[in-house]
Design a protein around this motif. Structure first.
Motif, PDB file in Angstrom:
ATOM      1  N   SER A  35       0.929  -1.174   0.360  1.00  0.00           N
ATOM      2  CA  SER A  35      -0.477   0.182   0.615  1.00  0.00           C
ATOM      3  C   SER A  35       0.689   1.547   0.041  1.00  0.00           C
ATOM      4  O   SER A  35       0.725   2.279  -0.475  1.00  0.00           O
ATOM      5  N   PHE A  36       1.631   0.763   0.912  1.00  0.00           N
ATOM      6  CA  PHE A  36       2.660   2.351   0.807  1.00  0.00           C
ATOM      7  C   PHE A  36       3.214   3.294  -0.645  1.00  0.00           C
ATOM      8  O   PHE A  36       3.590   3.896  -1.045  1.00  0.00           O
ATOM      9  N   LEU A  37       3.900   1.613  -1.416  1.00  0.00           N
ATOM     10  CA  LEU A  37       4.348   1.700  -2.667  1.00  0.00           C
ATOM     11  C   LEU A  37       3.635   1.956  -3.497  1.00  0.00           C
ATOM     12  O   LEU A  37       3.747   3.176  -4.694  1.00  0.00           O
ATOM     13  N   LYS A  38       2.652   1.859  -3.613  1.00  0.00           N
ATOM     14  CA  LYS A  38       1.826   1.982  -4.342  1.00  0.00           C
ATOM     15  C   LYS A  38       1.452   3.542  -4.305  1.00  0.00           C
ATOM     16  O   LYS A  38       1.132   4.311  -5.081  1.00  0.00           O
ATOM     17  N   ARG A  39       1.077   4.070  -2.945  1.00  0.00           N
ATOM     18  CA  ARG A  39       1.488   5.344  -2.046  1.00  0.00           C
ATOM     19  C   ARG A  39       2.010   6.122  -2.639  1.00  0.00           C
ATOM     20  O   ARG A  39       1.940   7.307  -3.613  1.00  0.00           O
ATOM     21  N   GLU A  40       3.196   5.772  -2.358  1.00  0.00           N
ATOM     22  CA  GLU A  40       4.127   6.133  -3.153  1.00  0.00           C
ATOM     23  C   GLU A  40       4.855   6.908  -5.115  1.00  0.00           C
ATOM     24  O   GLU A  40       4.968   7.870  -4.873  1.00  0.00           O
ATOM     25  N   ASP A  41       4.378   5.723  -5.570  1.00  0.00           N
ATOM     26  CA  ASP A  41       3.919   5.678  -6.682  1.00  0.00           C
ATOM     27  C   ASP A  41       3.322   6.963  -7.377  1.00  0.00           C
ATOM     28  O   ASP A  41       3.882   7.631  -8.030  1.00  0.00           O
ATOM     29  N   LYS A  42       1.968   6.892  -6.875  1.00  0.00           N
ATOM     30  CA  LYS A  42       1.133   8.265  -7.319  1.00  0.00           C
ATOM     31  C   LYS A  42       1.714   9.291  -6.546  1.00  0.00           C
ATOM     32  O   LYS A  42       1.461  10.019  -7.474  1.00  0.00           O
ATOM     33  N   ALA A  43       2.337   9.331  -5.499  1.00  0.00           N
ATOM     34  CA  ALA A  43       2.845  11.146  -4.894  1.00  0.00           C
ATOM     35  C   ALA A  43       4.314  11.364  -5.503  1.00  0.00           C
ATOM     36  O   ALA A  43       3.636  12.143  -6.259  1.00  0.00           O
ATOM     37  N   ASN A  44       4.876  10.699  -6.659  1.00  0.00           N
ATOM     38  CA  ASN A  44       5.389  10.488  -6.939  1.00  0.00           C
ATOM     39  C   ASN A  44       5.008  11.718  -8.566  1.00  0.00           C
ATOM     40  O   ASN A  44       6.038  11.877  -9.328  1.00  0.00           O
ATOM     41  N   LEU A  45       4.366  11.330  -8.616  1.00  0.00           N
ATOM     42  CA  LEU A  45       3.727  10.957 -10.414  1.00  0.00           C
ATOM     43  C   LEU A  45       3.129  12.912 -10.048  1.00  0.00           C
ATOM     44  O   LEU A  45       2.666  13.515 -10.815  1.00  0.00           O
ATOM     45  N   ASN A 102       6.882  12.623   3.640  1.00  0.00           N
ATOM     46  CA  ASN A 102       7.897  13.595   2.598  1.00  0.00           C
ATOM     47  C   ASN A 102       6.934  12.920   1.564  1.00  0.00           C
ATOM     48  O   ASN A 102       6.045  13.433   0.125  1.00  0.00           O
ATOM     49  N   THR A 103       5.165  11.723   1.731  1.00  0.00           N
ATOM     50  CA  THR A 103       5.106  10.828   0.583  1.00  0.00           C
ATOM     51  C   THR A 103       3.726  12.610   0.323  1.00  0.00           C
ATOM     52  O   THR A 103       3.484  12.675  -0.324  1.00  0.00           O
ATOM     53  N   GLU A 104       3.504  12.336   1.854  1.00  0.00           N
ATOM     54  CA  GLU A 104       1.922  13.772   1.719  1.00  0.00           C
ATOM     55  C   GLU A 104       2.875  14.420   1.854  1.00  0.00           C
ATOM     56  O   GLU A 104       2.059  15.736   0.871  1.00  0.00           O
ATOM     57  N   LEU A 105       3.712  15.692   1.541  1.00  0.00           N
ATOM     58  CA  LEU A 105       4.466  16.644   0.802  1.00  0.00           C
ATOM     59  C   LEU A 105       4.572  17.001  -0.117  1.00  0.00           C
ATOM     60  O   LEU A 105       3.770  17.306  -1.533  1.00  0.00           O
ATOM     61  N   LYS A 106       4.791  15.258  -1.298  1.00  0.00           N
ATOM     62  CA  LYS A 106       4.783  15.234  -2.277  1.00  0.00           C
ATOM     63  C   LYS A 106       3.627  14.981  -3.246  1.00  0.00           C
ATOM     64  O   LYS A 106       3.054  15.938  -4.176  1.00  0.00           O
ATOM     65  N   GLU A 107       2.205  14.389  -2.134  1.00  0.00           N
ATOM     66  CA  GLU A 107       0.707  14.498  -2.492  1.00  0.00           C
ATOM     67  C   GLU A 107       0.447  15.861  -2.767  1.00  0.00           C
ATOM     68  O   GLU A 107      -0.381  16.901  -3.534  1.00  0.00           O
ATOM     69  N   GLN A 108       0.875  16.366  -1.755  1.00  0.00           N
ATOM     70  CA  GLN A 108       0.114  17.496  -1.495  1.00  0.00           C
ATOM     71  C   GLN A 108      -0.048  19.464  -2.555  1.00  0.00           C
ATOM     72  O   GLN A 108      -0.081  19.924  -2.916  1.00  0.00           O
ATOM     73  N   TYR A 109       1.746  18.916  -2.919  1.00  0.00           N
ATOM     74  CA  TYR A 109       2.355  19.731  -2.907  1.00  0.00           C
ATOM     75  C   TYR A 109       3.517  19.789  -4.985  1.00  0.00           C
ATOM     76  O   TYR A 109       3.982  20.620  -5.705  1.00  0.00           O
ATOM     77  N   GLY A 110       3.472  18.197  -4.696  1.00  0.00           N
ATOM     78  CA  GLY A 110       4.428  17.333  -5.957  1.00  0.00           C
ATOM     79  C   GLY A 110       5.804  17.856  -5.714  1.00  0.00           C
ATOM     80  O   GLY A 110       5.887  18.096  -4.457  1.00  0.00           O
ATOM     81  N   VAL A 111       6.027  16.527  -6.090  1.00  0.00           N
ATOM     82  CA  VAL A 111       7.979  15.861  -6.011  1.00  0.00           C
ATOM     83  C   VAL A 111       8.300  16.828  -6.282  1.00  0.00           C
ATOM     84  O   VAL A 111       9.686  17.147  -5.714  1.00  0.00           O
ATOM     85  N   ALA A 112       7.960  17.776  -7.578  1.00  0.00           N
ATOM     86  CA  ALA A 112       9.443  18.878  -7.476  1.00  0.00           C
ATOM     87  C   ALA A 112       9.819  19.834  -6.363  1.00  0.00           C
ATOM     88  O   ALA A 112      10.584  20.249  -6.611  1.00  0.00           O
ATOM     89  N   ASN A 113       8.776  20.175  -5.675  1.00  0.00           N
ATOM     90  CA  ASN A 113       8.858  21.093  -4.517  1.00  0.00           C
ATOM     91  C   ASN A 113       9.611  20.810  -3.105  1.00  0.00           C
ATOM     92  O   ASN A 113       9.707  21.253  -2.509  1.00  0.00           O
ATOM     93  N   LEU A 114       9.826  19.025  -3.632  1.00  0.00           N
ATOM     94  CA  LEU A 114      10.091  18.184  -1.971  1.00  0.00           C
ATOM     95  C   LEU A 114      11.211  19.111  -1.207  1.00  0.00           C
ATOM     96  O   LEU A 114      11.336  19.296  -0.225  1.00  0.00           O
ATOM     97  N   ASP A 115      12.478  19.176  -2.370  1.00  0.00           N
ATOM     98  CA  ASP A 115      13.660  19.729  -1.635  1.00  0.00           C
ATOM     99  C   ASP A 115      13.498  20.955  -1.179  1.00  0.00           C
ATOM    100  O   ASP A 115      14.435  21.298   0.140  1.00  0.00           O
ATOM    101  N   LYS A 116      12.324  21.610  -2.181  1.00  0.00           N
ATOM    102  CA  LYS A 116      12.223  22.871  -0.980  1.00  0.00           C
ATOM    103  C   LYS A 116      11.998  23.178  -0.068  1.00  0.00           C
ATOM    104  O   LYS A 116      11.967  23.619   1.006  1.00  0.00           O
TER     105      LYS A 116
END
Length: 210
Positions: A35-45, A102-116
């Protein structure tokens, strides 16, 4: 002979139960990982989203009692270093992202914003750490000023347990039980490790005072 069969049967039953529990736990663990891996895959998109309107933190240095001179030269040297770090960090972008993975941050703001976002959260954490160190160092000579700094930190949502412990002891020592009880309401994310640690610290203050 019957008396020997009963314990043996119980032993077998216990083994079977434990075996089934282990199998069940493994299955649940596997499902959780999948479940976590599926959520991560979606978040990375998730595409980059606008983060310009997030609640960035500005530390009002002009309203905090930071211009202090201590009698102890070693402590004075320490607070000067803390002050430099506080001033430096005050010019950086800061966000309080306590409780967000990190997964929640990617879901909410996009993977490109994670480092910032991670950098902004790191600036926030370092700022509060330096403020806490500054306050703790001046507390013996300037308790009221130290309390002012730590109360600001509490209002900004810090999860540093030492901040709550210092304030808790100060309030109890000065007979301000209402302010002490109010600290419980300001604990961020009570179910996290840091939240539980803060609860333990405050409960220990009560036990020591009783």
């Amino acid at each position: 002979m019957q008396y020997l069969i009963l314990p043996a049967a119980i032993t077998i039953l216990v083994w079977v139960l434990n075996h089934n529990i282990r199998r069940s736990n493994k299955k649940n663990e596997k499902k959780t990982i999948e479940s976590f891996l599926k959520r991560e895959d979606k978040a990375n998109l998730v595409r980059r989203k606008d983060i310009s309107n997030l609640p960035y933190i500005h530390v009002p240095l002009e309203h905090l009692p930071l211009d202090i001179t201590l009698k102890d030269e070693k402590k004075q040297s320490k607070i000067e270093n803390y002050h430099k770090q506080i001033t430096y960090l005050s010019e950086k972008q800061m966000l309080n992202l306590i409780g967000l993975s990190n997964t929640e941050l990617k879901e909410q703001y996009g993977v490109a914003n994670l480092d910032k976002l991670s950098a902004y959260d790191g600036n926030y954490s370092r700022m509060l750490s330096n403020l806490q160190n500054f306050a703790a160092t001046i507390y013996d000579e300037y308790p009221n000023e130290a309390v002012t700094i730590m109360e600001y930190m509490i209002n900004e949502g810090t999860d540093i347990s030492a901040t709550y412990e210092y304030l808790g002891k100060h309030y109890m020592a000065n007979g301000n039980r209402e302010a002490f009880d109010g600290l419980y309401e300001k604990i961020p994310c009570k179910d996290t490790i840091s939240g539980k640690m803060i609860l333990d610290k405050l409960n220990s203050v009560i036990e020591a005072d009783s």
